[in-house]
Design a protein around this motif. Structure first.
Motif, PDB file in Angstrom:
ATOM      1  N   GLY A   1      89.622  66.627  43.656  1.00 25.15           N
ATOM      2  CA  GLY A   1      90.992  67.133  43.739  1.00 25.15           C
ATOM      3  C   GLY A   1      91.058  68.539  44.286  1.00 25.15           C
ATOM      4  O   GLY A   1      91.917  68.861  45.110  1.00 25.15           O
ATOM      5  N   ALA A   2      90.132  69.395  43.841  1.00 28.02           N
ATOM      6  CA  ALA A   2      90.125  70.782  44.317  1.00 28.02           C
ATOM      7  C   ALA A   2      89.783  70.845  45.800  1.00 28.02           C
ATOM      8  O   ALA A   2      90.381  71.616  46.558  1.00 28.02           O
ATOM      9  CB  ALA A   2      89.109  71.594  43.507  1.00 28.02           C
ATOM     10  N   VAL A   3      88.838  70.025  46.226  1.00 25.30           N
ATOM     11  CA  VAL A   3      88.464  69.993  47.643  1.00 25.30           C
ATOM     12  C   VAL A   3      89.625  69.489  48.483  1.00 25.30           C
ATOM     13  O   VAL A   3      89.966  70.069  49.527  1.00 25.30           O
ATOM     14  CB  VAL A   3      87.212  69.104  47.849  1.00 25.30           C
ATOM     15  CG1 VAL A   3      86.945  68.902  49.339  1.00 25.30           C
ATOM     16  CG2 VAL A   3      86.002  69.708  47.174  1.00 25.30           C
ATOM     17  N   ALA A   4      90.256  68.414  48.020  1.00 27.41           N
ATOM     18  CA  ALA A   4      91.377  67.840  48.777  1.00 27.41           C
ATOM     19  C   ALA A   4      92.503  68.856  48.916  1.00 27.41           C
ATOM     20  O   ALA A   4      93.083  69.016  49.994  1.00 27.41           O
ATOM     21  CB  ALA A   4      91.879  66.577  48.085  1.00 27.41           C
ATOM     22  N   GLU A   5      92.801  69.543  47.823  1.00 33.95           N
ATOM     23  CA  GLU A   5      93.876  70.534  47.856  1.00 33.95           C
ATOM     24  C   GLU A   5      93.551  71.637  48.847  1.00 33.95           C
ATOM     25  O   GLU A   5      94.402  72.042  49.647  1.00 33.95           O
ATOM     26  CB  GLU A   5      94.069  71.109  46.460  1.00 33.95           C
ATOM     27  CG  GLU A   5      95.209  72.095  46.387  1.00 33.95           C
ATOM     28  CD  GLU A   5      95.499  72.524  44.960  1.00 33.95           C
ATOM     29  OE1 GLU A   5      95.051  71.836  44.028  1.00 33.95           O
ATOM     30  OE2 GLU A   5      96.171  73.549  44.809  1.00 33.95           O
ATOM     31  N   ARG A   6      92.300  72.112  48.799  1.00 36.78           N
ATOM     32  CA  ARG A   6      91.894  73.176  49.712  1.00 36.78           C
ATOM     33  C   ARG A   6      91.941  72.690  51.166  1.00 36.78           C
ATOM     34  O   ARG A   6      92.240  73.464  52.069  1.00 36.78           O
ATOM     35  CB  ARG A   6      90.486  73.642  49.347  1.00 36.78           C
ATOM     36  CG  ARG A   6      89.988  74.817  50.154  1.00 36.78           C
ATOM     37  CD  ARG A   6      88.587  75.181  49.738  1.00 36.78           C
ATOM     38  NE  ARG A   6      88.531  75.777  48.404  1.00 36.78           N
ATOM     39  CZ  ARG A   6      88.425  77.078  48.178  1.00 36.78           C
ATOM     40  NH1 ARG A   6      88.350  77.919  49.185  1.00 36.78           N
ATOM     41  NH2 ARG A   6      88.385  77.544  46.962  1.00 36.78           N
ATOM     42  N   ALA A   7      91.671  71.416  51.370  1.00 38.16           N
ATOM     43  CA  ALA A   7      91.726  70.858  52.726  1.00 38.16           C
ATOM     44  C   ALA A   7      93.151  70.539  53.152  1.00 38.16           C
ATOM     45  O   ALA A   7      93.390  70.193  54.310  1.00 38.16           O
ATOM     46  CB  ALA A   7      90.877  69.598  52.797  1.00 38.16           C
ATOM     47  N   GLY A   8      94.072  70.599  52.213  1.00 42.56           N
ATOM     48  CA  GLY A   8      95.466  70.328  52.530  1.00 42.56           C
ATOM     49  C   GLY A   8      95.801  68.852  52.646  1.00 42.56           C
ATOM     50  O   GLY A   8      96.718  68.464  53.382  1.00 42.56           O
ATOM     51  N   VAL A   9      95.044  68.002  51.935  1.00 42.22           N
ATOM     52  CA  VAL A   9      95.339  66.572  51.926  1.00 42.22           C
ATOM     53  C   VAL A   9      95.368  66.092  50.480  1.00 42.22           C
ATOM     54  O   VAL A   9      95.079  66.826  49.545  1.00 42.22           O
ATOM     55  CB  VAL A   9      94.307  65.755  52.743  1.00 42.22           C
ATOM     56  CG1 VAL A   9      94.245  66.242  54.178  1.00 42.22           C
ATOM     57  CG2 VAL A   9      92.936  65.835  52.104  1.00 42.22           C
ATOM     58  N   SER A  10      95.725  64.831  50.300  1.00 38.57           N
ATOM     59  CA  SER A  10      95.777  64.286  48.955  1.00 38.57           C
ATOM     60  C   SER A  10      94.416  63.740  48.541  1.00 38.57           C
ATOM     61  O   SER A  10      93.526  63.554  49.379  1.00 38.57           O
ATOM     62  CB  SER A  10      96.785  63.134  48.892  1.00 38.57           C
ATOM     63  OG  SER A  10      96.297  62.083  49.723  1.00 38.57           O
ATOM     64  N   ARG A  11      94.301  63.437  47.240  1.00 35.32           N
ATOM     65  CA  ARG A  11      93.060  62.813  46.761  1.00 35.32           C
ATOM     66  C   ARG A  11      92.856  61.437  47.367  1.00 35.32           C
ATOM     67  O   ARG A  11      91.716  61.045  47.647  1.00 35.32           O
ATOM     68  CB  ARG A  11      93.122  62.692  45.223  1.00 35.32           C
ATOM     69  CG  ARG A  11      92.347  63.752  44.543  1.00 35.32           C
ATOM     70  CD  ARG A  11      91.703  63.360  43.230  1.00 35.32           C
ATOM     71  NE  ARG A  11      92.464  62.493  42.374  1.00 35.32           N
ATOM     72  CZ  ARG A  11      91.985  61.351  41.916  1.00 35.32           C
ATOM     73  NH1 ARG A  11      90.772  60.948  42.242  1.00 35.32           N
ATOM     74  NH2 ARG A  11      92.709  60.611  41.146  1.00 35.32           N
ATOM     75  N   GLY A  12      93.916  60.729  47.579  1.00 32.89           N
ATOM     76  CA  GLY A  12      93.824  59.421  48.216  1.00 32.89           C
ATOM     77  C   GLY A  12      93.280  59.513  49.641  1.00 32.89           C
ATOM     78  O   GLY A  12      92.444  58.705  50.048  1.00 32.89           O
ATOM     79  N   ALA A  13      93.775  60.520  50.363  1.00 31.51           N
ATOM     80  CA  ALA A  13      93.275  60.725  51.725  1.00 31.51           C
ATOM     81  C   ALA A  13      91.789  61.059  51.703  1.00 31.51           C
ATOM     82  O   ALA A  13      91.000  60.523  52.486  1.00 31.51           O
ATOM     83  CB  ALA A  13      94.068  61.841  52.409  1.00 31.51           C
ATOM     84  N   ALA A  14      91.426  61.935  50.780  1.00 32.20           N
ATOM     85  CA  ALA A  14      90.004  62.285  50.664  1.00 32.20           C
ATOM     86  C   ALA A  14      89.185  61.043  50.370  1.00 32.20           C
ATOM     87  O   ALA A  14      88.099  60.842  50.926  1.00 32.20           O
ATOM     88  CB  ALA A  14      89.815  63.335  49.563  1.00 32.20           C
ATOM     89  N   GLN A  15      89.732  60.189  49.511  1.00 31.98           N
ATOM     90  CA  GLN A  15      88.980  59.008  49.139  1.00 31.98           C
ATOM     91  C   GLN A  15      88.901  57.991  50.273  1.00 31.98           C
ATOM     92  O   GLN A  15      87.962  57.202  50.344  1.00 31.98           O
ATOM     93  CB  GLN A  15      89.610  58.354  47.915  1.00 31.98           C
ATOM     94  CG  GLN A  15      88.855  57.112  47.502  1.00 31.98           C
ATOM     95  CD  GLN A  15      88.914  56.900  46.041  1.00 31.98           C
ATOM     96  OE1 GLN A  15      89.992  57.014  45.468  1.00 31.98           O
ATOM     97  NE2 GLN A  15      87.795  56.561  45.422  1.00 31.98           N
ATOM     98  N   HIS A  16      89.894  58.023  51.115  1.00 32.25           N
ATOM     99  CA  HIS A  16      89.840  57.141  52.283  1.00 32.25           C
ATOM    100  C   HIS A  16      88.641  57.512  53.160  1.00 32.25           C
ATOM    101  O   HIS A  16      87.943  56.656  53.681  1.00 32.25           O
ATOM    102  CB  HIS A  16      91.138  57.254  53.066  1.00 32.25           C
ATOM    103  CG  HIS A  16      91.110  56.523  54.357  1.00 32.25           C
ATOM    104  ND1 HIS A  16      91.203  55.154  54.434  1.00 32.25           N
ATOM    105  CD2 HIS A  16      90.961  56.957  55.623  1.00 32.25           C
ATOM    106  CE1 HIS A  16      91.124  54.797  55.698  1.00 32.25           C
ATOM    107  NE2 HIS A  16      90.975  55.859  56.448  1.00 32.25           N
ATOM    108  N   HIS A  17      88.408  58.805  53.315  1.00 33.08           N
ATOM    109  CA  HIS A  17      87.325  59.262  54.185  1.00 33.08           C
ATOM    110  C   HIS A  17      85.968  59.225  53.492  1.00 33.08           C
ATOM    111  O   HIS A  17      84.946  58.959  54.130  1.00 33.08           O
ATOM    112  CB  HIS A  17      87.616  60.682  54.689  1.00 33.08           C
ATOM    113  CG  HIS A  17      88.749  60.734  55.645  1.00 33.08           C
ATOM    114  ND1 HIS A  17      88.613  60.418  56.987  1.00 33.08           N
ATOM    115  CD2 HIS A  17      90.055  61.031  55.463  1.00 33.08           C
ATOM    116  CE1 HIS A  17      89.807  60.524  57.573  1.00 33.08           C
ATOM    117  NE2 HIS A  17      90.694  60.889  56.670  1.00 33.08           N
ATOM    118  N   PHE A  18      85.949  59.563  52.182  1.00 31.99           N
ATOM    119  CA  PHE A  18      84.694  59.547  51.419  1.00 31.99           C
ATOM    120  C   PHE A  18      84.970  58.786  50.135  1.00 31.99           C
ATOM    121  O   PHE A  18      85.699  59.249  49.275  1.00 31.99           O
ATOM    122  CB  PHE A  18      84.215  60.970  51.119  1.00 31.99           C
ATOM    123  CG  PHE A  18      84.034  61.812  52.357  1.00 31.99           C
ATOM    124  CD1 PHE A  18      85.027  62.683  52.765  1.00 31.99           C
ATOM    125  CD2 PHE A  18      82.890  61.709  53.123  1.00 31.99           C
ATOM    126  CE1 PHE A  18      84.880  63.439  53.911  1.00 31.99           C
ATOM    127  CE2 PHE A  18      82.733  62.458  54.274  1.00 31.99           C
ATOM    128  CZ  PHE A  18      83.735  63.326  54.672  1.00 31.99           C
TER     129      PHE A  18
END
Lengths: 213, 213
Positions: B44-61
């Motif tokens: 969640g912290a990484v996604a927020e810093r990247a400016g995307v959602s946790r779902g988006a982060a999970q789509h990629h990783f």
DNA sequence: AAAAACAAGCACGCGTGCTTGTTTTTCTCC
DNA sequence: GGAGAAAAACAAGCACGCGTGCTTGTTTTT
């Protein structure tokens, strides 16, 4: 059946048992850090390793932070004691410098170094832990430096000598770090030998400079 | 209003946007490691810093492990690129050895080193992470060693030269570690200068040995 | 229409701190 | 010296928050 008034087996005065439980908890905490890392060092894991319940652990250390702060102090004291122990009994003669360098490298290796490194990493981003780690680590560093100067017979009034001793301690930390994930001992021996030769030459030259005056 | 068929502002081809999102996630993961440590680097912290959602982060990783494994590779590549960059433009003459030592020390300092150290600490007790860290770190170490030998004009056929270069890399790691919790730069400058002087003398002597034959 | 990128929400497990309970030890009073 | 209360040491259980992985849903792009 026990003699009248005698404590049962493995029980002593309560204060003694309390002290022993705290000691076991502290040792267990350090072992946990070294073997399962900061993330794996839960209060439950430490308590189990110490052979007590989580409630007992909490009786002695109210929070996880209290437990690991105390473990940090305990470990720092142990590392200082170890350093003093190692400083005794070093050889004289040609191999003394190498033995001193090796002693310093040993001070930044092994399970207690592994545990310390886990706490340093955690402290990098935890201001409260960091306020505990910094003075203790500086104290150990000063003691190690002092011991090295004394054991090497180094004259710190000569330019560069203090920096050379500091460099030796930094090398020790670097070797400790390099050994964190792999068995680095063979490579390390060569590095220690070479650096000791360079250091010995530098210190001998500074001693000769002094003689010339 | 956009011209017919033009992408809206800040949108490009989907593959390009996917690539950009992954890149931002990887950079954000490295920054998180450096600034909040391994424990604070949640998805969640990484996604927020990247400016995307946790779902988006999970789509990629798909998992946290996948994200940080990829971040480790990304960071290793960046560190290699930085090393090559720094190797260009070093001065000739008397201060070259000192400049090379300083370059190596810089390679083991700063936010990327802080992030790497967090992963090393985590890898010490995580076998899967460790299988990723070890080869990458060995690769960086070999590249750094190779660059140092080349830049110093060191003759590794002479005994002790390879170990002296290895010791220099270990010093760099040690200085990086010493700088983890405090601002160490003033002390570090003195150590680098002294080390470089001792190293230069050692290498010069080995070169003279070669000339005598 | 299908696929990809993105987002929201859910269920679960874990760990901490706290509360409650039990047992043992110590202390005080008679 | 013994009884009883208090304190200490220890243990079990609860509530909560957090983070991960997964599912479901939406929007955009191909």
């Amino acid at each position: 059946m026990d003699a009248p008034g005698a404590a049962p087996a493995d029980r002593g005065p309560q204060q003694e048992r309390s002290r022993a439980t705290r000691q076991r908890l502290l040792e267990a905490a350090v072992e946990c850090l070294a073997q399962t890392g900061a993330a794996g060092s839960t209060v439950g894991a430490v308590a189990e390793r110490a052979g007590v319940s989580r409630g007992a652990a909490q009786h002695h250390f109210r929070t996880r932070e209290d437990l690991f702060t105390a473990a940090l102090r305990h470990m720092s004291q142990t590392r200082l004691d170890d350093l003093r122990c190692r400083a005794a009994g070093l050889p004289e003669g040609r191999s003394r410098t190498e033995a001193v360098v090796e002693m310093l490298v040993d001070a930044y290796s092994g399970p207690e170094f592994d545990a310390a490194l886990q706490l340093w990493s955690a402290a990098a981003n935890d201001p409260r832990l960091r306020t505990h780690v910094i003075p203790l680590e500086e104290h150990i560093g000063r003691e190690a430096h002092r011991a090295a100067v004394e054991l090497l017979g180094a004259d710190e009034s000569k330019p560069g000598v203090r920096e050379a001793v500091r460099a030796t301690l930094d090398l020790a930390r670097g070797l400790g770090l390099a050994g964190l994930l792999t068995d680095d001992r063979a490579r390390r021996r060569g590095v220690i030998r070479q650096w000791a030769a360079m250091l010995e030459r530098e210190l001998a030259e500074k001693r000769r400079d002094s003689g010339r005056r």
